[in-house]
Motif scaffolding. Structure first.
Motif, PDB file in Angstrom:
ATOM      1  N   GLY A   1       0.812  -1.210   0.000  1.00 52.00           N
ATOM      2  CA  GLY A   1       0.000   0.000   0.000  1.00 52.00           C
ATOM      3  C   GLY A   1       0.845   1.258   0.000  1.00 52.00           C
ATOM      4  N   ALA A   2       1.938   1.244   0.779  1.00 50.70           N
ATOM      5  CA  ALA A   2       2.811   2.420   0.843  1.00 50.70           C
ATOM      6  C   ALA A   2       3.475   2.685  -0.506  1.00 50.70           C
ATOM      7  CB  ALA A   2       3.866   2.209   1.931  1.00 50.70           C
ATOM      8  N   VAL A   3       3.916   1.619  -1.189  1.00 49.82           N
ATOM      9  CA  VAL A   3       4.574   1.786  -2.486  1.00 49.82           C
ATOM     10  C   VAL A   3       3.584   2.300  -3.536  1.00 49.82           C
ATOM     11  CG1 VAL A   3       5.673   0.545  -4.392  1.00 49.82           C
ATOM     12  CG2 VAL A   3       6.390   0.111  -2.041  1.00 49.82           C
ATOM     13  N   VAL A   4       2.374   1.749  -3.528  1.00 48.58           N
ATOM     14  CA  VAL A   4       1.357   2.216  -4.476  1.00 48.58           C
ATOM     15  C   VAL A   4       1.041   3.690  -4.217  1.00 48.58           C
ATOM     16  CG1 VAL A   4      -1.050   1.984  -5.188  1.00 48.58           C
ATOM     17  CG2 VAL A   4       0.340  -0.052  -4.852  1.00 48.58           C
ATOM     18  N   LEU A   5       0.898   4.055  -2.930  1.00 50.50           N
ATOM     19  CA  LEU A   5       0.613   5.442  -2.575  1.00 50.50           C
ATOM     20  C   LEU A   5       1.744   6.362  -3.013  1.00 50.50           C
ATOM     21  CD1 LEU A   5      -1.281   7.407  -1.118  1.00 50.50           C
ATOM     22  CD2 LEU A   5      -0.092   6.857   1.016  1.00 50.50           C
ATOM     23  N   LEU A   6       2.980   5.974  -2.740  1.00 44.10           N
ATOM     24  CA  LEU A   6       4.134   6.784  -3.128  1.00 44.10           C
ATOM     25  C   LEU A   6       4.193   6.949  -4.641  1.00 44.10           C
ATOM     26  CD1 LEU A   6       6.793   8.211  -2.289  1.00 44.10           C
ATOM     27  CD2 LEU A   6       7.931   5.987  -2.481  1.00 44.10           C
ATOM     28  N   ASN A   7       3.829   5.885  -5.357  1.00 40.85           N
ATOM     29  CA  ASN A   7       3.899   5.899  -6.820  1.00 40.85           C
ATOM     30  C   ASN A   7       2.796   6.741  -7.445  1.00 40.85           C
ATOM     31  OD1 ASN A   7       5.387   4.976  -9.076  1.00 40.85           O
ATOM     32  ND2 ASN A   7       3.777   3.516  -9.562  1.00 40.85           N
ATOM     33  N   GLN A   8       1.679   6.885  -6.739  1.00 39.33           N
ATOM     34  CA  GLN A   8       0.533   7.578  -7.327  1.00 39.33           C
ATOM     35  C   GLN A   8       0.406   9.029  -6.894  1.00 39.33           C
ATOM     36  OE1 GLN A   8      -2.998   5.241  -6.569  1.00 39.33           O
ATOM     37  NE2 GLN A   8      -2.412   3.649  -8.024  1.00 39.33           N
ATOM     38  N   THR A   9       1.065   9.387  -5.811  1.00 41.79           N
ATOM     39  CA  THR A   9       0.915  10.741  -5.307  1.00 41.79           C
ATOM     40  C   THR A   9       1.858  11.704  -6.007  1.00 41.79           C
ATOM     41  OG1 THR A   9       0.856  12.083  -3.309  1.00 41.79           O
ATOM     42  CG2 THR A   9       2.640  10.489  -3.497  1.00 41.79           C
ATOM     43  N   THR A  10       1.528  12.984  -5.951  1.00 41.58           N
ATOM     44  CA  THR A  10       2.388  14.003  -6.568  1.00 41.58           C
ATOM     45  C   THR A  10       3.364  14.596  -5.564  1.00 41.58           C
ATOM     46  OG1 THR A  10       0.710  15.687  -6.133  1.00 41.58           O
ATOM     47  CG2 THR A  10       0.671  14.618  -8.300  1.00 41.58           C
ATOM     48  N   VAL A  11       3.200  14.265  -4.282  1.00 42.62           N
ATOM     49  CA  VAL A  11       4.119  14.801  -3.271  1.00 42.62           C
ATOM     50  C   VAL A  11       5.230  13.788  -3.020  1.00 42.62           C
ATOM     51  CG1 VAL A  11       2.268  16.101  -2.216  1.00 42.62           C
ATOM     52  CG2 VAL A  11       2.821  13.832  -1.327  1.00 42.62           C
ATOM     53  N   GLY A  12       6.292  14.234  -2.367  1.00 45.05           N
ATOM     54  CA  GLY A  12       7.430  13.356  -2.127  1.00 45.05           C
ATOM     55  C   GLY A  12       7.283  12.523  -0.870  1.00 45.05           C
TER      56      GLY A  12
END
Length: 266
Positions: free
Chosen positions: A207-218
């Motif tokens: 979930g964290a990787v998907v979120l990091l990959n989809q978000t525009t923030v760092g």
């Protein structure tokens, strides 16, 4: 360039993963791929599961116009000695760690177009980060990008940066596996069964990787978003900061880069 007829030399985990992805995603037709490996049983199974043709090195060289060297680096000298002199109009792709393009050209005997690639083990699930450098051509053919795009994302950069890439994305999956193992152990020490702890960690990291990959923030902004002042996440992060975990990660990646440089230098 002409339609690709790919010869894959070396069908271990990475060579097989690329071959399967090319066929599954229809990047190349199975009849345009020839495979060769010293392990005949492995070769037969890959041929049967993908429909690609098993070929001798002589046949592979004669019927292909692009070669993918996926052998172990220590085996390259022997293979190069066998195919040297049979290079004729071939483009050479290499996923061999630690062998620079100049060394590949020298071993194969000519000023041939060479692409050096650094994928990672996520190629087996077609989610690799693969970095490419090239020599002997003005631009990288789209056909080459498509081949490595079959196993994930592709980035083109200078060969001088590949040691850093090796330390980052090449070795990177192991760093996350290390973190996952530590989290699973911590869950067990705090009362969870191994099975439950593994399920929590697998889905949390996914979930964290998907979120990091989809978000525009760092990543730093995501940390601030989850770490409420005085909360549980902040308590954990404070322990990590006091232990100097960021410095440990930086030092670990620097050590991996240094080792890659040593291996490349022979």
């Amino acid at each position: 360039m002409q339609a690709v007829r790919l010869g894959v030399i070396g069908c271990g985990n990475m060579g097989a993963a690329i071959t399967r992805a090319l066929v599954e995603k229809k990047i190349l037709q199975s009849e345009t791929i020839l495979i060769n490996d010293k392990d005949m049983d492995k070769l037969r199974k890959l041929g049967e599961s993908t429909g690609v043709s098993v070929a001798s090195l002589d046949e592979l060289m004669a019927r292909s116009n692009m070669l993918l060297f996926a052998v172990k680096p220590q085996d390259f000298g022997t293979v190069a000695g066998t195919v040297k002199g049979k290079i004729s109009g071939h483009m050479v792709l290499s996923i061999m760690a630690g062998i620079r393009m100049a060394g590949i050209k020298e071993a194969l005997g000519g000023d041939i177009p060479v692409v050096r690639a650094m994928p990672n083990m996520a190629a087996s699930v077609q989610e690799s980060m693969t970095c490419l450098s090239f020599s002997g051509m003005e631009t990288l053919p789209v056909e080459v990008k498509n081949i490595f795009g079959a196993i994930g994302e592709v980035m083109v950069l200078e060969e001088g940066l590949l040691d850093t890439v090796t330390a980052m994305s090449g070795s990177g999956p192991a760093y996350l596996f290390y973190l996952a193992d530590a989290m699973i152990s911590a869950g067990e020490k705090n009362g969870l069964s191994r099975e439950r702890s593994e399920m929590l960690v697998r889905q949390t990291l996914l979930g964290a990787v998907v979120l990091l990959n989809q978000t525009t923030v760092g990543a730093a902004e995501l940390i601030r978003a989850v770490a409420s002042k005085g909360g549980t996440t902040e308590a954990a992060l404070t322990v990590m900061d006091k232990a100097g975990l960021k410095d440990v990660v930086e030092n670990a990646i620097s050590a991996a880069k240094k080792r890659s440089e040593e291996l490349s230098a022979g």
